[in-house]
Design an enzyme around this catalytic site. Sequence first.
Site, PDB file in Angstrom:
ATOM      1  N   GLU A 117     -55.765 -19.562  -7.131  1.00 52.60           N
ATOM      2  CA  GLU A 117     -57.189 -19.285  -6.998  1.00 52.60           C
ATOM      3  C   GLU A 117     -57.728 -18.596  -8.243  1.00 52.60           C
ATOM      4  O   GLU A 117     -57.010 -17.878  -8.934  1.00 52.60           O
ATOM      5  CB  GLU A 117     -57.428 -18.415  -5.758  1.00 52.60           C
ATOM      6  CG  GLU A 117     -57.167 -19.207  -4.481  1.00 52.60           C
ATOM      7  CD  GLU A 117     -57.248 -18.387  -3.212  1.00 52.60           C
ATOM      8  OE1 GLU A 117     -57.667 -18.946  -2.191  1.00 52.60           O
ATOM      9  OE2 GLU A 117     -56.897 -17.197  -3.215  1.00 52.60           O
ATOM     10  N   CYS A 130     -61.892 -13.872 -12.895  1.00 53.06           N
ATOM     11  CA  CYS A 130     -60.583 -13.336 -12.541  1.00 53.06           C
ATOM     12  C   CYS A 130     -59.614 -14.518 -12.473  1.00 53.06           C
ATOM     13  O   CYS A 130     -59.774 -15.398 -11.632  1.00 53.06           O
ATOM     14  CB  CYS A 130     -60.709 -12.639 -11.193  1.00 53.06           C
ATOM     15  SG  CYS A 130     -59.185 -11.929 -10.592  1.00 53.06           S
ATOM     16  N   CYS A 137     -46.407 -14.367  -6.339  1.00 51.94           N
ATOM     17  CA  CYS A 137     -45.938 -13.263  -7.175  1.00 51.94           C
ATOM     18  C   CYS A 137     -44.550 -12.867  -6.683  1.00 51.94           C
ATOM     19  O   CYS A 137     -44.333 -12.794  -5.469  1.00 51.94           O
ATOM     20  CB  CYS A 137     -46.900 -12.073  -7.053  1.00 51.94           C
ATOM     21  SG  CYS A 137     -46.501 -10.704  -8.157  1.00 51.94           S
ATOM     22  N   CYS A 141     -45.699  -5.946  -3.641  1.00 55.03           N
ATOM     23  CA  CYS A 141     -46.465  -4.738  -3.348  1.00 55.03           C
ATOM     24  C   CYS A 141     -46.950  -4.851  -1.902  1.00 55.03           C
ATOM     25  O   CYS A 141     -47.488  -5.878  -1.503  1.00 55.03           O
ATOM     26  CB  CYS A 141     -47.633  -4.617  -4.310  1.00 55.03           C
ATOM     27  SG  CYS A 141     -47.067  -4.580  -6.021  1.00 55.03           S
ATOM     28  N   CYS A 144     -50.585  -5.956  -0.863  1.00 59.93           N
ATOM     29  CA  CYS A 144     -51.187  -7.104  -1.559  1.00 59.93           C
ATOM     30  C   CYS A 144     -50.859  -8.410  -0.849  1.00 59.93           C
ATOM     31  O   CYS A 144     -49.701  -8.715  -0.589  1.00 59.93           O
ATOM     32  CB  CYS A 144     -50.689  -7.149  -2.999  1.00 59.93           C
ATOM     33  SG  CYS A 144     -51.238  -8.603  -3.903  1.00 59.93           S
ATOM     34  N   GLY A 196     -50.434 -13.226  -9.179  1.00 58.68           N
ATOM     35  CA  GLY A 196     -49.300 -13.162 -10.089  1.00 58.68           C
ATOM     36  C   GLY A 196     -49.248 -11.929 -10.960  1.00 58.68           C
ATOM     37  O   GLY A 196     -50.224 -11.191 -11.086  1.00 58.68           O
ATOM     38  N   GLU A 197     -48.080 -11.695 -11.533  1.00 55.15           N
ATOM     39  CA  GLU A 197     -47.876 -10.583 -12.453  1.00 55.15           C
ATOM     40  C   GLU A 197     -47.879 -11.170 -13.877  1.00 55.15           C
ATOM     41  O   GLU A 197     -46.915 -11.818 -14.282  1.00 55.15           O
ATOM     42  CB  GLU A 197     -46.532  -9.896 -12.127  1.00 55.15           C
ATOM     43  CG  GLU A 197     -46.052  -8.883 -13.154  1.00 55.15           C
ATOM     44  CD  GLU A 197     -47.117  -7.885 -13.601  1.00 55.15           C
ATOM     45  OE1 GLU A 197     -47.628  -7.139 -12.762  1.00 55.15           O
ATOM     46  OE2 GLU A 197     -47.436  -7.864 -14.806  1.00 55.15           O
ATOM     47  N   SER A 228     -54.111  -6.926 -16.163  1.00 53.72           N
ATOM     48  CA  SER A 228     -53.669  -5.938 -15.174  1.00 53.72           C
ATOM     49  C   SER A 228     -52.198  -6.156 -14.859  1.00 53.72           C
ATOM     50  O   SER A 228     -51.773  -7.267 -14.558  1.00 53.72           O
ATOM     51  CB  SER A 228     -54.507  -6.076 -13.899  1.00 53.72           C
ATOM     52  OG  SER A 228     -54.006  -5.214 -12.901  1.00 53.72           O
ATOM     53  N   SER A 250     -51.867  -1.070 -12.309  1.00 54.02           N
ATOM     54  CA  SER A 250     -51.931  -0.886 -10.860  1.00 54.02           C
ATOM     55  C   SER A 250     -51.121   0.353 -10.525  1.00 54.02           C
ATOM     56  O   SER A 250     -49.922   0.279 -10.299  1.00 54.02           O
ATOM     57  CB  SER A 250     -51.339  -2.105 -10.151  1.00 54.02           C
ATOM     58  OG  SER A 250     -52.173  -3.205 -10.337  1.00 54.02           O
ATOM     59  N   HIS A 252     -51.869   3.354  -8.213  1.00 54.02           N
ATOM     60  CA  HIS A 252     -51.856   3.414  -6.745  1.00 54.02           C
ATOM     61  C   HIS A 252     -51.121   4.567  -6.066  1.00 54.02           C
ATOM     62  O   HIS A 252     -51.205   4.699  -4.842  1.00 54.02           O
ATOM     63  CB  HIS A 252     -51.328   2.113  -6.138  1.00 54.02           C
ATOM     64  CG  HIS A 252     -52.029   0.875  -6.609  1.00 54.02           C
ATOM     65  ND1 HIS A 252     -53.379   0.809  -6.814  1.00 54.02           N
ATOM     66  CD2 HIS A 252     -51.549  -0.363  -6.938  1.00 54.02           C
ATOM     67  CE1 HIS A 252     -53.707  -0.409  -7.232  1.00 54.02           C
ATOM     68  NE2 HIS A 252     -52.625  -1.135  -7.317  1.00 54.02           N
ATOM     69  N   ASN A 327     -58.754  -3.773   0.530  1.00 58.51           N
ATOM     70  CA  ASN A 327     -59.303  -4.971   1.171  1.00 58.51           C
ATOM     71  C   ASN A 327     -58.300  -5.483   2.178  1.00 58.51           C
ATOM     72  O   ASN A 327     -57.168  -5.796   1.823  1.00 58.51           O
ATOM     73  CB  ASN A 327     -59.597  -6.039   0.119  1.00 58.51           C
ATOM     74  CG  ASN A 327     -60.706  -5.594  -0.817  1.00 58.51           C
ATOM     75  OD1 ASN A 327     -61.758  -5.128  -0.377  1.00 58.51           O
ATOM     76  ND2 ASN A 327     -60.464  -5.694  -2.106  1.00 58.51           N
ATOM     77  N   CYS A 370     -60.184  -8.309  -4.378  1.00 60.15           N
ATOM     78  CA  CYS A 370     -58.873  -7.957  -4.944  1.00 60.15           C
ATOM     79  C   CYS A 370     -57.793  -7.990  -3.891  1.00 60.15           C
ATOM     80  O   CYS A 370     -57.946  -7.390  -2.827  1.00 60.15           O
ATOM     81  CB  CYS A 370     -58.859  -6.518  -5.447  1.00 60.15           C
ATOM     82  SG  CYS A 370     -60.027  -6.144  -6.682  1.00 60.15           S
TER      83      CYS A 370
HETATM   84  N1  SAH Z   1     -50.144  -8.377 -10.560  1.00 63.32           N
HETATM   85  C1  SAH Z   1     -51.107  -7.684 -11.314  1.00 63.32           C
HETATM   86  C2  SAH Z   1     -52.473  -8.318 -11.302  1.00 63.32           C
HETATM   87  C3  SAH Z   1     -53.012  -8.856 -10.002  1.00 63.32           C
HETATM   88  S1  SAH Z   1     -53.482  -7.726  -8.764  1.00 63.32           S
HETATM   89  C4  SAH Z   1     -51.196  -6.256 -10.850  1.00 63.32           C
HETATM   90  O1  SAH Z   1     -50.653  -5.931  -9.812  1.00 63.32           O
HETATM   91  O2  SAH Z   1     -51.800  -5.454 -11.560  1.00 63.32           O
HETATM   92  C5  SAH Z   1     -55.081  -7.118  -9.229  1.00 63.32           C
HETATM   93  C6  SAH Z   1     -55.405  -5.754  -8.616  1.00 63.32           C
HETATM   94  O3  SAH Z   1     -55.733  -5.842  -7.222  1.00 63.32           O
HETATM   95  C7  SAH Z   1     -54.242  -4.811  -8.714  1.00 63.32           C
HETATM   96  O4  SAH Z   1     -54.623  -3.525  -9.101  1.00 63.32           O
HETATM   97  C8  SAH Z   1     -53.759  -4.791  -7.295  1.00 63.32           C
HETATM   98  O5  SAH Z   1     -52.978  -3.667  -7.056  1.00 63.32           O
HETATM   99  C9  SAH Z   1     -55.047  -4.833  -6.521  1.00 63.32           C
HETATM  100  N2  SAH Z   1     -54.857  -5.178  -5.111  1.00 63.32           N
HETATM  101  C10 SAH Z   1     -53.867  -5.923  -4.575  1.00 63.32           C
HETATM  102  N3  SAH Z   1     -54.040  -6.031  -3.239  1.00 63.32           N
HETATM  103  C11 SAH Z   1     -55.137  -5.341  -2.913  1.00 63.32           C
HETATM  104  C12 SAH Z   1     -55.845  -5.099  -1.684  1.00 63.32           C
HETATM  105  N4  SAH Z   1     -55.438  -5.632  -0.557  1.00 63.32           N
HETATM  106  N5  SAH Z   1     -56.972  -4.352  -1.740  1.00 63.32           N
HETATM  107  C13 SAH Z   1     -57.422  -3.862  -2.903  1.00 63.32           C
HETATM  108  N6  SAH Z   1     -56.817  -4.061  -4.089  1.00 63.32           N
HETATM  109  C14 SAH Z   1     -55.684  -4.790  -4.107  1.00 63.32           C
HETATM  110 FE1  SF4 Z   2     -47.950  -9.050  -7.487  1.00 63.49          FE
HETATM  111 FE2  SF4 Z   2     -49.949  -7.525  -8.432  1.00 63.49          FE
HETATM  112 FE3  SF4 Z   2     -49.890  -8.250  -5.831  1.00 63.49          FE
HETATM  113 FE4  SF4 Z   2     -48.128  -6.480  -6.759  1.00 63.49          FE
HETATM  114  S1  SF4 Z   2     -50.385  -6.210  -6.654  1.00 63.49           S
HETATM  115  S2  SF4 Z   2     -47.662  -8.233  -5.403  1.00 63.49           S
HETATM  116  S3  SF4 Z   2     -47.739  -7.248  -8.808  1.00 63.49           S
HETATM  117  S4  SF4 Z   2     -50.116  -9.628  -7.587  1.00 63.49           S
END
Ligand code: SAH
Ligand code: SF4
Length: 393
Positions: A117, A130, A137, A141, A144, A196-197, A228, A250, A252, A327, A370
């Site tokens: 996406e 974005c 991924c 996390c 996520c 993805g990372e 990111s 990220s 957190h 979210n 996000c």
């Molecule tokens: N993998 C990379 C980039 C994609 S995630 C990373 O983790 O940085 C993009 C951002 O969205 C990251 O900061 C991630 O931690 C955040 N994110 C992931 N799941 C989320 C959620 N459910 N609610 C809010 N932010 C979230």
């Molecule tokens: Fe992957 Fe980023 Fe989601 Fe963590 S927050 S699972 S690194 S996409």
Amino acid sequence: MTDASAPITQDVLTIPRKDLQSDKINLVGLTRPQLRAALIEAGTPEKQAKMREGQIWQWVYYWGVRDFHAMTNLAKAYREMLEAKFEIRLPEVVTRQISEDGTRKYLLRIQGGHEVEAVYIPEEGRGTLCVSSQVGCTLTCSFCHTGTQKLVRNLTAGEIVGQLMLVRDDLGEWPEQNSPKNEQRLVSNVVLMGMGEPLYNFDNVRDAMKVVMDGEGLSLSRRRITLSTSGVVPEIAKTAEEIGCLLAISFHATTDEVRNKLVPINKRWNIETLLDALREYPRLSNSERITFEYVMLKDVNDTDADARRLVNLIKGIPAKINLIPFNEWPGAPYQRSDWERIERFADIIYKAGYASPIRTPRGEDIMAACGQLKSATERARKSRKEIESEAGL
Ligand code: SAH
Ligand code: SF4
């Protein structure tokens, strides 16, 4: 913690990539040296190769042309040769959803039939795209949605650049011959914050960003690109040196204990190791502030003590802290912090001298916010129990 098996590796479950459509070479995503080498390989005399590379580059990335026959400054026979051996191919748009707030979410099919996406977020005076860097991924996390998807493959550089090109198609953003240059770009910023990372797909992400930053083509400045990462420490200095874009982390959590659960890669590179790498980033990349992303999870990481620890930890790093209200997604093991809590947290950070914007969730009605991204066809979803046990909950 008994969970030593949380996947924090970059090993991906390899999905065979069958190209049923053609055996032509896709020009999209080749770096300039790769493009030139491909043209020489196809019979272009070495002496002409640099010029041809420049001409084709401009057609593809400045004008957005997809048909070799439209490349009118090339001889007809040469265009025919290009047509026979090359193609200009983008990911295919499966669906496009437009949110009430104007956010656009694209479900894209890439080679092999897998889906990713991309999300376009229009804002006052700018538009942010974005982009995804992987299908799914490998990191897990626990908050996520993308991390719950089991199948993973890296996107090619072409599939990453292609996301920007197809969104420009959709927005009608390519320049028109003989008309004045449009200064206000619709896609003015790119964030590598989709699925993805990005630092587990470093080479392709770097090559894609080289194409995107090239001044004769898409021409986005490195300061309009934000990558990111969850904290792949060995790749952070390389990002500074080889891409030079802005960096978001990220983060957190403010203790290793909590971060291990939220962002399991922390078990490999902990907070201290990560912060050491970040201290070097601004100098190496000659850029300004690092963005610390902080997802607000009710009763998990949102106390006043967390806010104070956070500002203490990042002392000395030019930073801004982006608070992201969590979210929700189906089966998520967390809740969003209450609004007053988020504001109080923001206030502590602000008083310590840091900008602390609260990210307004965009496109929630179409699950485009996000962490909500996950292609609809990937139904190999983990159970809530699996997610919780991986998170050590
Ligand atoms: N993998 C990379 C980039 C994609 S995630 C990373 O983790 O940085 C993009 C951002 O969205 C990251 O900061 C991630 O931690 C955040 N994110 C992931 N799941 C989320 C959620 N459910 N609610 C809010 N932010 C979230
Ligand atoms: Fe992957 Fe980023 Fe989601 Fe963590 S927050 S699972 S690194 S996409």
